[in-house]
Every structure is written in C-alpha cells, then in structure tokens.
Design an enzyme around this catalytic site. Structure first.
Site, PDB file in Angstrom:
ATOM      1  N   ASN A  12       0.865  -1.178   0.000  1.00 53.31           N
ATOM      2  CA  ASN A  12       0.000   0.000   0.000  1.00 53.31           C
ATOM      3  C   ASN A  12       0.903   1.230   0.000  1.00 53.31           C
ATOM      4  O   ASN A  12       1.494   1.569   1.020  1.00 53.31           O
ATOM      5  CB  ASN A  12      -0.889  -0.038   1.255  1.00 53.31           C
ATOM      6  CG  ASN A  12      -1.733   1.217   1.407  1.00 53.31           C
ATOM      7  OD1 ASN A  12      -1.776   2.061   0.504  1.00 53.31           O
ATOM      8  ND2 ASN A  12      -2.393   1.355   2.554  1.00 53.31           N
ATOM      9  N   LYS A  14       0.141   4.246  -0.249  1.00 58.47           N
ATOM     10  CA  LYS A  14      -0.510   5.409   0.383  1.00 58.47           C
ATOM     11  C   LYS A  14      -0.309   6.661  -0.493  1.00 58.47           C
ATOM     12  O   LYS A  14      -0.229   6.537  -1.714  1.00 58.47           O
ATOM     13  CB  LYS A  14       0.006   5.587   1.815  1.00 58.47           C
ATOM     14  CG  LYS A  14      -0.130   4.286   2.634  1.00 58.47           C
ATOM     15  CD  LYS A  14       0.046   4.470   4.103  1.00 58.47           C
ATOM     16  CE  LYS A  14      -0.106   3.125   4.824  1.00 58.47           C
ATOM     17  NZ  LYS A  14      -0.075   3.234   6.270  1.00 58.47           N
ATOM     18  N   HIS A  99      -9.447   1.237   4.965  1.00 59.02           N
ATOM     19  CA  HIS A  99      -8.163   1.375   5.667  1.00 59.02           C
ATOM     20  C   HIS A  99      -8.355   2.293   6.882  1.00 59.02           C
ATOM     21  O   HIS A  99      -9.141   3.239   6.827  1.00 59.02           O
ATOM     22  CB  HIS A  99      -7.112   1.954   4.713  1.00 59.02           C
ATOM     23  CG  HIS A  99      -5.736   1.893   5.288  1.00 59.02           C
ATOM     24  ND1 HIS A  99      -5.271   2.826   6.198  1.00 59.02           N
ATOM     25  CD2 HIS A  99      -4.734   0.992   5.127  1.00 59.02           C
ATOM     26  CE1 HIS A  99      -4.039   2.493   6.551  1.00 59.02           C
ATOM     27  NE2 HIS A  99      -3.689   1.384   5.918  1.00 59.02           N
ATOM     28  N   GLU A 101      -6.706   4.644   7.954  1.00 66.50           N
ATOM     29  CA  GLU A 101      -6.492   6.073   7.675  1.00 66.50           C
ATOM     30  C   GLU A 101      -7.728   6.696   7.028  1.00 66.50           C
ATOM     31  O   GLU A 101      -8.024   7.872   7.237  1.00 66.50           O
ATOM     32  CB  GLU A 101      -5.240   6.249   6.799  1.00 66.50           C
ATOM     33  CG  GLU A 101      -3.982   6.039   7.627  1.00 66.50           C
ATOM     34  CD  GLU A 101      -2.808   5.435   6.869  1.00 66.50           C
ATOM     35  OE1 GLU A 101      -2.814   5.459   5.627  1.00 66.50           O
ATOM     36  OE2 GLU A 101      -1.894   4.924   7.548  1.00 66.50           O
ATOM     37  N   GLU A 171      -5.228  -4.899  10.586  1.00 64.80           N
ATOM     38  CA  GLU A 171      -4.185  -3.904  10.799  1.00 64.80           C
ATOM     39  C   GLU A 171      -4.439  -3.181  12.111  1.00 64.80           C
ATOM     40  O   GLU A 171      -5.230  -2.232  12.158  1.00 64.80           O
ATOM     41  CB  GLU A 171      -4.194  -2.877   9.657  1.00 64.80           C
ATOM     42  CG  GLU A 171      -3.937  -3.458   8.292  1.00 64.80           C
ATOM     43  CD  GLU A 171      -3.353  -2.427   7.333  1.00 64.80           C
ATOM     44  OE1 GLU A 171      -2.308  -2.699   6.761  1.00 64.80           O
ATOM     45  OE2 GLU A 171      -3.945  -1.338   7.182  1.00 64.80           O
ATOM     46  N   GLY A 177       2.751   2.280  10.888  1.00 64.92           N
ATOM     47  CA  GLY A 177       3.708   3.374  10.744  1.00 64.92           C
ATOM     48  C   GLY A 177       4.402   3.749  12.037  1.00 64.92           C
ATOM     49  O   GLY A 177       5.044   4.794  12.126  1.00 64.92           O
ATOM     50  N   SER A 217       3.673  -2.214  10.309  1.00 66.89           N
ATOM     51  CA  SER A 217       5.132  -2.293  10.452  1.00 66.89           C
ATOM     52  C   SER A 217       5.722  -3.648  10.050  1.00 66.89           C
ATOM     53  O   SER A 217       6.630  -4.154  10.712  1.00 66.89           O
ATOM     54  CB  SER A 217       5.542  -1.917  11.884  1.00 66.89           C
ATOM     55  OG  SER A 217       5.128  -0.595  12.181  1.00 66.89           O
TER      56      SER A 217
HETATM   57  P1  13P Z   1       3.154   0.386   7.760  1.00 72.49           P
HETATM   58  O1  13P Z   1       3.662  -0.888   7.130  1.00 72.49           O
HETATM   59  O2  13P Z   1       3.880   1.618   7.294  1.00 72.49           O
HETATM   60  O3  13P Z   1       3.067   0.265   9.245  1.00 72.49           O
HETATM   61  O4  13P Z   1       1.643   0.574   7.222  1.00 72.49           O
HETATM   62  C1  13P Z   1       0.764  -0.484   7.313  1.00 72.49           C
HETATM   63  C2  13P Z   1      -0.438  -0.143   6.529  1.00 72.49           C
HETATM   64  O5  13P Z   1      -1.195   0.741   6.891  1.00 72.49           O
HETATM   65  C3  13P Z   1      -0.676  -0.880   5.273  1.00 72.49           C
HETATM   66  O6  13P Z   1      -1.950  -0.631   4.783  1.00 72.49           O
END
Ligand code: 13P
Length: 255
Positions: A12, A14, A99, A101, A171, A177, A217
């Site tokens: 992803n 982003k 997601h 976010e 997740e 992150g 992560s």
């Molecule tokens: P990270 O791998 O940066 O923690 O992000 C995970 C994520 O949100 C994948 O959709």
C-alpha cells in the site's frame, strides 16, 4: 513456506510517489519479482500513477494492480471520487477498502465500507477489507469486540460465493507506521478470532478459504515469523513497500 492458503503480499503505497517515481519502483519490482509464482503480489499505487504503472506491468506474470479506495457509486456527480468502472480501465484487480487512515481522516463507517465492498464485487474487483483496533481499544480489552463489529458490518449481506473474492486485512492501528509490530502471537490470536467469526457469519468452508493479511510495520526482518502463523495468510505493507529492496525481501522471506 507450507501454507494452506496461497499467501498474498500487498504493498500500500498510500499518498506517496509521483508518476515517475512510481514507474521506477514498479520497474524495479518487476525485475526483482517477475518470476515469483509461490505467492500472490499486489501493488497499490496512488490513483494518479495507476495508468502508467498498469502499462508497465501489463505483461507481468506475478504482479497485480490494486487501488487504495473507491467510491460506492458508479459514475455520476460525485466530485473528487473514483469509481470501479474507472479502475477497471487500468486492469486494477484489487481495491483496499476501509483502511484505518480512511476511517480516521475521511470518517468512513462500516456501513459505507460495506457499500463499497458490494460495489467492488459487482465490478469483479477483489476487495481487501481492513479492520483493526486502536491502542486505547486494545488496552481496554476491546480488540475482539471492535474487530467483530467491523467484520460484521463491512461484510453484511455478502453471499458465500462473494466471500471467495474477499481478502481481509487485520491492521492494528497502533502498529501502523509506528515501528511497533504486533507479536506473531498477538496477530495469530486476532486472525484466528476473525476466522472463527467468518465461520459463524458464513460457514466453515468460507472461513477456511478466506485470506487474512496482517498489516502494521511489516518488515523483511519480521516477515518470516509473522507468516509462519497458522491463520496469517499474507501481509499488507505500508512503509516497507516504498522501496524495491525491502518489499522484494518481504516477498522472498514469505516463500
Ligand atoms: P506500515 O507498514 O507503514 O506500518 O503501514 C501499514 C499499513 O497501513 C498498510 O496498509
């Protein structure tokens, strides 16, 4: 790795990468991973790069294209939105939905994610439906309750046949992150719980087939341990999917 379900490793990206950067990364991945057959590989660039990246990986045997979101509507007066019909133009096969976010910044609800999931399925796109608890919820022992509500709401009204096209991503919000990964045991516990809930909502056969990815992560160094868990069927990778080396190593370490 000897697994019941074929692993799926999805990147992803982003809100990262210009078109030129996206092409460079996709080209590197194509060179590194072009011959991988053991796991399914999906990359999810931003909308603006889908057109060019889709041309680049058109002939790829291993890498499939995903989007990061889509509208529940199909064409019309929805300023700023992108619909399934538009994604299909670029041979997009998967779409990340719900997601954390988007739940946090765009206030997406389970009902909206459910509508998007149905729209994706109607267009023959495979939804990657994301669920996960916040740190406060985990500390209050609400993980199962929160995940159960999300699963039940997001998958409401789907048929068993449709579930064969759905991928679930667990997740934990506190692991995204932050560099904090759930331990493989914490991941396994929640994945096992999700599979149990899928059995209750659909049936055992559906639950045995559905792939449940872990996200939060994921790095080359923790991939093997996470993927060795019984109910972990792949990864949804954020930060580490932005560089060819680390994403390729995650894929290779999962084989
Ligand atoms: P990270 O791998 O940066 O923690 O992000 C995970 C994520 O949100 C994948 O959709």
């Amino acid at each position: 790795m000897d697994k019941v379900r074929k692993l799926l490793i999805a990147g992803n990206w982003k809100m990262n990468k210009t078109v030129a950067e996206a092409l460079s990364l996709a080209g590197d991945l194509q060179r590194e991973l072009g011959l991988v057959k053991e796991v399914d590989i999906v990359i999810c660039p931003p909308f603006t790069a889908l057109s060019e990246v889709s041309k680049l990986i058109l002939d790829s045997k291993s890498i499939r294209l995903g989007a990061q979101d889509m509208s529940q509507h199909n064409f019309g007066a929805y300023t700023g939105d992108i619909c399934a019909g538009m994604l299909k133009e670029f041979s997009v096969r998967y779409v990340i939905l719900g997601h954390s976010e988007r739940r946090q910044f765009a206030k997406e609800s389970d009902a909206l994610i459910n509508a998007k999931t149905k729209a994706a399925l109607a267009a023959s796109l495979k939804p990657i439906v994301c669920v996960g608890e916040t740190l406060t919820e985990r500390e209050a022992n609400l993980t199962e309750k929160v995940v159960d509500t999300q699963i039940t709401g997001c998958l409401a009204g789907l048929t068993k046949d449709q579930m064969d096209e759905v991928v679930i991503a667990y997740e934990p919000v506190w692991a995204i992150g932050t560099g904090k990964t759930a331990t493989s045991q914490q991941a396994q516990e929640v994945h096992q719980f999700i599979r149990k809930r899928i059995t209750a909502l659909f049936d055992d056969a559906v639950a045995k087939r559905v792939r449940i990815l872990y996200g939060g992560s994921v790095k080359p160094a923790n991939t093997r341990e996470l993927m060795s868990q019984r109910d972990v069927d792949g990864a949804l990778v954020g930060g580490a999917s932005l560089e060819a080396r680390s994403f390729s190593d995650i894929v290779k370490n999962s084989i």
